[in-house]
Design a protein around this motif. Structure first.
Motif: not given
Length: 248
Positions: A203-232
């Motif tokens: 996420e970013a302040p209102e005066d910044f805008v995304p030019v790319w958006i993509h859903k990813v999964s992140r490994t938190m530890n050996q037993n846990k992954t979470v879904n997130a949205t990466e933005k540029l």
């Protein structure tokens, strides 16, 4: 190199965006003030590439890799514990190697020891995987200028800059001072006046805008992954000035 928050999974998407700005603008300097595992800068082409980070062990390791230095063999748990407790008694590059390659998920002594693990697919050697990843990067880091430097010490002009800061509301390294996100965005605004600044965040302040958006999964530890949205993100003024298309 494996690194917490690495852009390995999304580099194939964001590198073309960065490269397009370098090629189109004619700017000769590409700067990464949060270079991390160098999984973006090793794919970017520019007359001058500069990578910096506030972690001196990381930069020493990258300089060691770049110079053709040999890498250690398997790091046993006892050696990991000794280096973790007395890292300044060792060469900085070696402490960096142990801290990143022998720590789970590249968390630099903050993720627990990582070695050989029996998985459903057989015995997995995480250290060997990390070592091979580093070896594969050598040739792509040959001309990168590596500097141990806090991002706030830069005053760039006429550069394409990629910022991959610690994400807000996510787990950070225990050894790193609390990151000032408000000041980070202030600096990103300032740099955007005379540079093309691209920023990875969720996420970013209102005066910044995304030019790319993509859903990813992140490994938190050996037993846990979470879904997130990466933005540029880019500042709105950069979007308008450079004619960049906003993501929807």
């Amino acid at each position: 190199m494996k690194y917490m928050g690495s852009k390995t999974k999304v580099a194939r998407y964001i590198v073309p965006i960065i490269q397009d700005q370098i090629d189109r603008s004619g700017f000769e300097t590409y700067l990464e003030p949060f270079c991390g595992g160098c999984n973006v800068i090793d794919k970017v082409k520019a007359p001058q590439r500069i990578a910096s980070d506030c972690n001196k062990y990381l930069i020493a390791l990258m300089q060691h890799i770049q110079s053709g230095g040999e890498l250690p063999g398997y790091i046993e748990r006892e050696e990991y514990a000794k280096v973790r407790a007395n890292r300044d008694d060792y060469p900085e590059w070696y402490a960096g190697y142990v801290g990143f390659v022998a720590s789970y998920n590249g968390r630099f002594f903050d993720g627990g020891y990582s070695g050989k693990t029996q998985t459903s697919g057989g015995l997995r050697d995480y250290q060997d995987e990390g070592r091979r990843n580093i070896e594969a990067q050598r040739k792509d880091l040959e001309n990168v200028i590596f500097l141990h430097k806090d991002y706030r010490a830069w005053s760039p002009v006429g550069c394409v800059i990629y910022l991959d800061p610690p994400y807000e509301n996510t787990k950070q390294y225990k050894s790193v001072e609390t990151f000032d996100h408000a000041d980070f965005w202030r600096i990103a605004r300032l740099w955007s006046h005379e540079n093309i600044v691209l920023i990875s965040e969720q996420e970013a302040p209102e005066d910044f805008v995304p030019v790319w958006i993509h859903k990813v999964s992140r490994t938190m530890n050996q037993n846990k992954t979470v879904n997130a949205t990466e933005k540029l993100f880019v500042a709105k003024e950069v979007l308008e000035r450079e004619g960049i298309t906003q993501a929807v």
